[in-house]
Design an enzyme around this catalytic site. Structure first.
Site, short mmCIF file in Angstrom:
data_model
loop_
_atom_site.label_atom_id
_atom_site.label_comp_id
_atom_site.label_asym_id
_atom_site.label_seq_id
_atom_site.Cartn_x
_atom_site.Cartn_y
_atom_site.Cartn_z
N CYS A 128 0.82 -1.22 0.00
CA CYS A 128 0.00 0.00 0.00
C CYS A 128 0.85 1.27 0.00
O CYS A 128 0.35 2.36 -0.24
CB CYS A 128 -0.94 0.01 1.20
SG CYS A 128 -1.96 -1.45 1.31
N HIS A 268 -3.50 7.06 3.15
CA HIS A 268 -3.86 5.76 2.58
C HIS A 268 -5.28 5.40 3.06
O HIS A 268 -5.58 5.49 4.24
CB HIS A 268 -2.85 4.70 3.03
CG HIS A 268 -3.24 3.32 2.64
ND1 HIS A 268 -3.71 3.00 1.39
CD2 HIS A 268 -3.24 2.15 3.34
CE1 HIS A 268 -3.98 1.71 1.33
NE2 HIS A 268 -3.71 1.17 2.51
N ASN A 298 -10.01 -0.51 0.48
CA ASN A 298 -8.56 -0.39 0.40
C ASN A 298 -8.08 -0.90 -0.96
O ASN A 298 -8.19 -2.08 -1.26
CB ASN A 298 -7.94 -1.22 1.54
CG ASN A 298 -6.42 -1.13 1.57
OD1 ASN A 298 -5.79 -0.63 0.65
ND2 ASN A 298 -5.84 -1.64 2.65
C1 LIG Z 1 -9.86 -5.83 10.30
C2 LIG Z 1 -10.46 -4.90 11.34
C3 LIG Z 1 -11.53 -4.05 10.69
C4 LIG Z 1 -11.09 -5.73 12.44
O1 LIG Z 1 -11.61 -4.89 13.43
P1 LIG Z 1 -11.33 -5.23 14.95
O2 LIG Z 1 -12.04 -4.21 15.75
O3 LIG Z 1 -9.86 -5.33 15.14
O4 LIG Z 1 -12.06 -6.60 15.07
P2 LIG Z 1 -11.54 -7.96 15.73
O5 LIG Z 1 -10.36 -8.47 14.96
O6 LIG Z 1 -11.39 -7.70 17.17
O7 LIG Z 1 -12.74 -8.90 15.47
C5 LIG Z 1 -13.87 -8.81 16.26
C6 LIG Z 1 -14.81 -9.92 15.90
O8 LIG Z 1 -15.42 -9.63 14.62
C7 LIG Z 1 -15.34 -10.78 13.80
N1 LIG Z 1 -15.27 -10.39 12.42
C8 LIG Z 1 -14.18 -10.22 11.65
N2 LIG Z 1 -14.55 -9.85 10.43
C9 LIG Z 1 -15.88 -9.74 10.41
C10 LIG Z 1 -16.82 -9.40 9.44
N3 LIG Z 1 -16.46 -9.04 8.18
N4 LIG Z 1 -18.12 -9.37 9.78
C11 LIG Z 1 -18.53 -9.72 11.02
N5 LIG Z 1 -17.67 -10.07 11.99
C12 LIG Z 1 -16.36 -10.08 11.69
C13 LIG Z 1 -14.13 -11.51 14.27
O9 LIG Z 1 -14.21 -12.87 13.92
C14 LIG Z 1 -14.16 -11.29 15.76
O10 LIG Z 1 -15.06 -12.21 16.31
P3 LIG Z 1 -14.71 -12.97 17.68
O11 LIG Z 1 -14.57 -11.87 18.69
O12 LIG Z 1 -15.89 -13.83 17.86
O13 LIG Z 1 -13.43 -13.69 17.41
C15 LIG Z 1 -9.38 -3.99 11.96
O14 LIG Z 1 -8.52 -4.74 12.79
C16 LIG Z 1 -8.56 -3.28 10.93
O15 LIG Z 1 -9.06 -2.45 10.22
N6 LIG Z 1 -7.25 -3.55 10.86
C17 LIG Z 1 -6.39 -2.93 9.90
C18 LIG Z 1 -6.62 -3.56 8.58
C19 LIG Z 1 -5.97 -2.80 7.47
O16 LIG Z 1 -6.28 -1.68 7.26
N7 LIG Z 1 -5.07 -3.47 6.76
C20 LIG Z 1 -4.43 -2.93 5.62
C21 LIG Z 1 -3.33 -2.04 6.03
S1 LIG Z 1 -2.57 -1.42 4.62
#
Ligand SMILES: CC(C)(COP(=O)(O)OP(=O)(O)OC[C@H]1O[C@@H](n2cnc3c(N)ncnc32)[C@H](O)[C@@H]1OP(=O)(O)O)[C@@H](O)C(=O)NCCC(=O)NCCS
Length: 341
Positions: A128, A268, A298
């Protein structure tokens, strides 16, 4: 009248030419994939995706539409804005993690598609962060007078490496391309400074295990879903906010400007919560932050390039304004740049 910012190159008794972005362009595929569409594919909801990421929809390339097709369309739009014809292009840099194929470079396909017969062409892989890496590299050729016209493109068909059975990742990504023409423009400082950084110690936070020399394609690699991207969301989130903030602060410091002098911050577009956290830590107002993650998700290397094109087209950025680009991605990699538009 005292200058409104410091040109960091001045301290090196700078003898080169300045490098400006003289044209920008973007292309996104027609097909829209909404959160409601994703509800039919995996166990998710519009409410979950919206509150965790701010994403409402993203674009999907057609089956027969490749990264180089999107890149070429964005490039042609940027060339039109710059008033540049194909024979003027000296170099094409394509930043991508989803090349048409492992080799030859997608930049070579773009070269052929836009008819830039004189141009050298290569791909750059910084995930990215690729577009800022590309600007910084392209700028070296303009400053050194090696080349007059460089095309930097960020283009991705992330739908091709997305695991459509993994709700943790498949809701986040989209396809698209953005491009910039780099040239010297008299009486403009252009790209004032950029930082690029990396931490290979955290490569396992966001990666695609299969398809390279470590794990070539095999029946096992396909069965194990190793040709799709994998991510540790929470850790990636924390690292993104931290790295983007320090990179942005470093370039502002070098130019001796504070955030209030920046007309538009183009971060980004990975996640609305990351963008808000970065904006808040930098002390930027909501009006300064450019956001389109809700419409495209993204798009990795294309993200900042598409956003820059939209910010220019909307009139949010005018000639002479200072803008701040800031990125983060797999690698880990990060970068930031201050540009006098
Ligand atoms: C991916 C992201 C949105 C997840 O949000 P989060 O608040 O960290 O969520 P968690 O990982 O704590 O997951 C919470 C729960 O939601 C669930 N979950 C994950 N994806 C889901 C979806 N699409 N829909 C519903 N539930 C979902 C998980 O399984 C987890 O369930 P559990 O508690 O029963 O295990 C967040 O971590 C994020 O944006 N990270 C950065 C990603 C990114 O930008 N990457 C590219 C960088 S260039």
């Amino acid at each position: 009248m005292s200058p409104k910012f410091k040109n960091p190159r001045a301290k090196f008794d700078f003898q080169g030419r300045t490098c400006s972005i003289t044209g920008v362009g973007a292309y996104v595929p027609e097909k829209v994939l909404t959160n409601a569409d994703l509800e039919k594919l995996v166990d998710t909801s519009d409410e979950w995706i919206t509150t965790r990421t701010g994403i409402k929809e993203r674009r999907m390339a057609a089956k027969d539409e490749f990264t180089s097709d999107m890149a070429a369309k964005a490039a042609q739009r940027a060339m039109k804005m710059a008033g540049v014809v194909a024979s003027q292009i000296d170099l094409i840099i394509v930043a991508t993690i989803t090349p048409d194929m492992p080799f030859p470079a997608t930049a070579c396909f773009v070269q052929q598609k836009i008819g830039a017969k004189r141009a050298a062409a290569f791909d750059l892989e910084a995930a990215c962060s690729g577009f800022i890496y590309g600007l910084e590299i392209g700028q070296q050729f303009i400053m050194s007078r090696t080349y007059d016209t460089v095309l930097v493109i960020g283009a991705e068909k992330l739908s091709a490496i997305t695991d459509w059975k993994d709700r943790n990742t498949c809701v986040l990504f989209g396809d698209g391309a953005g491009a910039a023409v780099l040239q010297n423009r008299e009486n403009s400082h252009g790209l004032l400074t950029a930082v690029m950084g990396a931490d290979g110690g955290k490569a396992d936070l966001l990666f695609m295990p299969g398809g390279g020399s470590r794990c070539p394609a095999s029946k096992e690699s396909v069965d194990g879903r190793l040709h799709f991207l994998r991510m540790s969301g929470k850790e990636t989130f924390k690292n993104a906010v931290q790295a983007m903030c320090s990179a942005a602060q470093e370039v502002l410091h070098r130019c001796e400007v504070d955030i209030t002098r920046i007309k538009c911050v183009i971060p980004h577009q990975a996640n609305r919560r990351i963008i808000d956290a970065v904006g808040e830590r930098l002390g930027a107002t909501p009006e300064q932050m450019f956001i389109n993650v809700n419409r495209y998700g993204n798009t990795s290397a294309a993200s900042v390039a598409i956003a820059l094109d939209e910010a220019v087209a909307s009139g949010k950025i005018q000639r002479g304004d200072l803008i701040l680009l800031v990125v983060f991605g797999a690698g880990l990699t990060w970068g930031a740049a201050v540009i006098e538009w």
